[in-house]
Design a protein around this motif. Structure first.
Motif, short mmCIF file in Angstrom:
data_model
loop_
_atom_site.label_atom_id
_atom_site.label_comp_id
_atom_site.label_asym_id
_atom_site.label_seq_id
_atom_site.Cartn_x
_atom_site.Cartn_y
_atom_site.Cartn_z
N LEU A 426 17.87 -7.85 45.19
CA LEU A 426 17.27 -8.95 44.45
C LEU A 426 18.24 -10.12 44.27
CD1 LEU A 426 15.23 -7.11 41.66
CD2 LEU A 426 14.32 -8.51 43.52
N PHE A 427 19.53 -9.80 44.17
CA PHE A 427 20.54 -10.85 43.95
C PHE A 427 21.39 -11.13 45.18
CE2 PHE A 427 19.57 -9.54 39.64
CZ PHE A 427 19.57 -10.73 38.94
N PHE A 428 21.22 -10.34 46.25
CA PHE A 428 22.06 -10.55 47.44
C PHE A 428 21.74 -11.91 48.05
CE2 PHE A 428 23.36 -9.96 51.90
CZ PHE A 428 24.66 -9.51 51.69
N PRO A 429 22.76 -12.74 48.28
CA PRO A 429 22.51 -14.13 48.70
C PRO A 429 21.97 -14.25 50.11
CG PRO A 429 24.86 -13.65 48.75
CD PRO A 429 24.20 -12.46 48.12
N SER A 430 21.28 -15.35 50.36
CA SER A 430 20.84 -15.70 51.71
C SER A 430 22.07 -16.07 52.52
CB SER A 430 19.87 -16.87 51.66
OG SER A 430 20.48 -17.98 51.01
N ILE A 431 21.89 -16.30 53.80
CA ILE A 431 23.04 -16.52 54.68
C ILE A 431 23.81 -17.79 54.33
CG2 ILE A 431 21.88 -17.84 56.49
CD1 ILE A 431 23.41 -15.92 58.49
N ASP A 432 23.16 -18.74 53.62
CA ASP A 432 23.87 -19.95 53.18
C ASP A 432 24.44 -19.79 51.76
OD1 ASP A 432 21.60 -20.01 51.63
OD2 ASP A 432 20.90 -21.96 52.35
N PHE A 433 24.24 -18.61 51.15
CA PHE A 433 24.78 -18.26 49.84
C PHE A 433 24.24 -19.17 48.72
CE2 PHE A 433 27.63 -16.14 52.66
CZ PHE A 433 28.07 -15.00 51.97
N GLN A 434 23.11 -19.82 48.94
CA GLN A 434 22.57 -20.75 47.96
C GLN A 434 21.45 -20.15 47.11
OE1 GLN A 434 24.04 -23.84 47.47
NE2 GLN A 434 25.49 -22.88 48.88
N LYS A 435 20.83 -19.09 47.59
CA LYS A 435 19.74 -18.48 46.85
C LYS A 435 19.66 -16.99 47.21
CE LYS A 435 16.27 -19.83 50.34
NZ LYS A 435 17.18 -20.56 51.25
N SER A 436 18.80 -16.27 46.47
CA SER A 436 18.57 -14.86 46.78
C SER A 436 17.08 -14.58 46.64
CB SER A 436 19.37 -13.96 45.82
OG SER A 436 18.78 -13.97 44.53
N LEU A 437 16.69 -13.34 46.86
CA LEU A 437 15.28 -12.98 46.76
C LEU A 437 14.72 -13.31 45.37
CD1 LEU A 437 12.86 -11.66 48.18
CD2 LEU A 437 13.66 -9.45 47.33
#
Length: 482
Positions: A426-437
């Motif tokens: 739920l908190f693991f970031p997207s590849i750009d580290f700007q958002k998560s699920l």
């Protein structure tokens, strides 16, 4: 960086270096080996052999990219956390290894303990996590060597990925664990010499001390008030340490030791060597960023070495990278095949009985094809590792706490692991580290504190750990009043 050498030169060096290890493997291989020899050899490895093998297997081509990349945004804390996290599993194994060896004197894998302690249900879940992690690790390693040759000579990613996998498969499928250990000794020596040379070259090329350069040009990376120094350091420590406790290659070496004294000595020596090497590689990221804040984080180490495009330095980097890669991927391939041989029937009933090794080799070839296809895409190496790290992090507390507490039964273990996975993702970031699920997709980022939105990676690992602890202690507390 522009092309420094031809594609042909890079590939020739890779092929020659690879064939050296293939020849080394065939010269030391037996015509026929049984299952035990294929997985743990003759259980008679001495201190130097184990130290070299543990170190070489732990230090893949990722050390040329990951630690330096993390240092450029996580500061000295990320460097220390990365180095401690990579070395820590050896110290944990110093404690767990002899105990599990005592319980399983003829042991071959950690999965034997998991099955005995938790049953088939948790074994299947653990197998999925371990095999997925090992596969991601394999993809990241092949991606790393392919990316390096592409950087140096614009060699297509697919060409390097194919050659590297073929070279490794040529000897590891024939000789298994013993050949991995034999080649590790030579790879360890090569890696140690070249990294020591890089240490001397980089520091001597600077006009003043490296610490002064960092302090002057990027003081935030050393600042005790710079939050990422702490969050990044703790994140990398948790992620890397947790993951490597599930590495079947490490457990093969635990069971292969001649005795507990030699095992403990080799684990101590390898932990120190690993820490120093990873710390140095991360420190180069601090230096590189201080000299050029526009540097590509993944290429920070190379930015210090390849400015003059010196042919001998390029040659050294190629040999270093391939030695690092082969030492790791032969361990990974042998680790995956050994788990399939030992626990394949839990995955599919057809993975049992006669010609099991031939079936497993076919799966390894199929898996290598998938690895080849994904590595040819050039995805972020550090991101791939972090994804694999999260999976193991979601199970590490449950499995190893269960080593000491017998009251953790199947349903409790399953619940704690699944909750750890869900909360972590739920908190693991997207590849750009700007958002998560959860943060930015399910719910707007504005609803969350800036401490959360700026530290998603840290939050994902911490909450994965805390979720397991919550379930375990809640049920332990509740049962104590029954």
């Amino acid at each position: 960086m522009t092309t420094a050498v031809s594609i042909q030169f890079s590939l020739i060096i890779v092929i020659i270096t690879g064939l050296f290890f293939v020849a080394l493997g065939y010269l030391n291989s037996k015509k026929s080996i049984n299952t035990q020899d294929y997985i743990v050899g003759n259980r008679n490895e001495n201190t130097f052999t184990l130290t070299a093998s543990l170190t070489a297997s732990a230090l893949g081509a990722w050390i040329l990219f990951g630690p330096a990349s993390a240092a450029t945004w996580g500061g000295v804390g990320a460097v220390i956390g990365y180095a401690l996290g990579t070395a820590a599993p050896m110290l944990f194994l110093y404690n767990f290894g002899p105990k599990i060896r005592k319980e399983f004197p003829k042991g071959l894998a950690l999965t034997e303990f998991i099955k005995k302690r938790f049953g088939d249900g948790i074994l299947k879940l653990s197998l999925f996590l371990i095999l997925f992690y090992l596969t991601i690790f394999l993809i990241a390693e092949v991606t790393a060597i392919a990316s390096l040759l592409n950087l140096i000579s614009k060699t297509p990613l697919w060409a390097t990925a194919a050659i590297t996998l073929i070279i490794c498969l040529l000897y590891i499928l024939r000789g298994g664990f013993k050949l991995s250990v034999i080649t590790d000794k030579y790879q360890f020596i090569i890696v140690s010499v070249i990294i020591l040379a890089s240490f001397t070259f980089i520091l001597e090329s600077l006009d003043t001390s490296s610490f002064e350069i960092i302090k002057k040009n990027a003081p935030n990376l050393l600042d005790s008030k710079y939050l990422p120094n702490y969050t990044a350091g703790l994140t990398f420590f948790i992620a890397v340490a947790a993951t490597n406790l599930f590495h079947q290659g490490n457990w093969q070496r635990v069971f292969a030791a001649r005795n507990n004294n030699k095992l403990k000595a080799s684990l101590l020596y390898s932990s120190v060597i690993i820490f120093l090497i990873v710390f140095w590689m991360g420190y180069t990221g601090l230096i590189s960023y201080s000299l050029n804040q526009e540097v590509n984080p993944d290429l920070a180490f190379f930015d210090l070495l390849l400015k003059n495009k010196d042919l001998y330095i390029i040659l050294g980097i190629l040999i270093l990278a391939l030695s690092l890669t082969l030492s790791t991927i032969d361990t990974l391939i042998n680790a995956i095949s050994s788990l399939l041989i030992l626990n394949g029937k839990q995955i599919n009933k057809s993975l049992a009985g006669k010609e099991l090794k031939r079936k497993v080799n076919f799966i390894i070839l199929l898996l290598s094809s998938i690895v080849f296809l994904i590595s040819s895409k050039g995805y972020s190496i550090l991101y791939l590792f972090l994804l694999a790290d999260l999976l193991c992090c979601a199970a590490v507390i449950t499995i190893f706490y269960g080593f000491f507490r017998k009251k953790i039964e199947f349903k409790l273990a399953r619940l704690s692991i699944l909750l750890g996975l869900i909360c972590g993702f739920l908190f693991f970031p997207s590849i750009d580290f700007q958002k998560s699920l959860l943060v930015g997709i399910i719910l707007p980022s504005d609803l969350f504190s800036i401490l959360i939105t700026n530290n998603l990676l840290f939050i994902s690992f911490i909450i994965s750990i805390l979720a397991q602890l919550f379930v375990i202690f809640y049920y332990s507390f509740r049962n104590s009043f029954r």
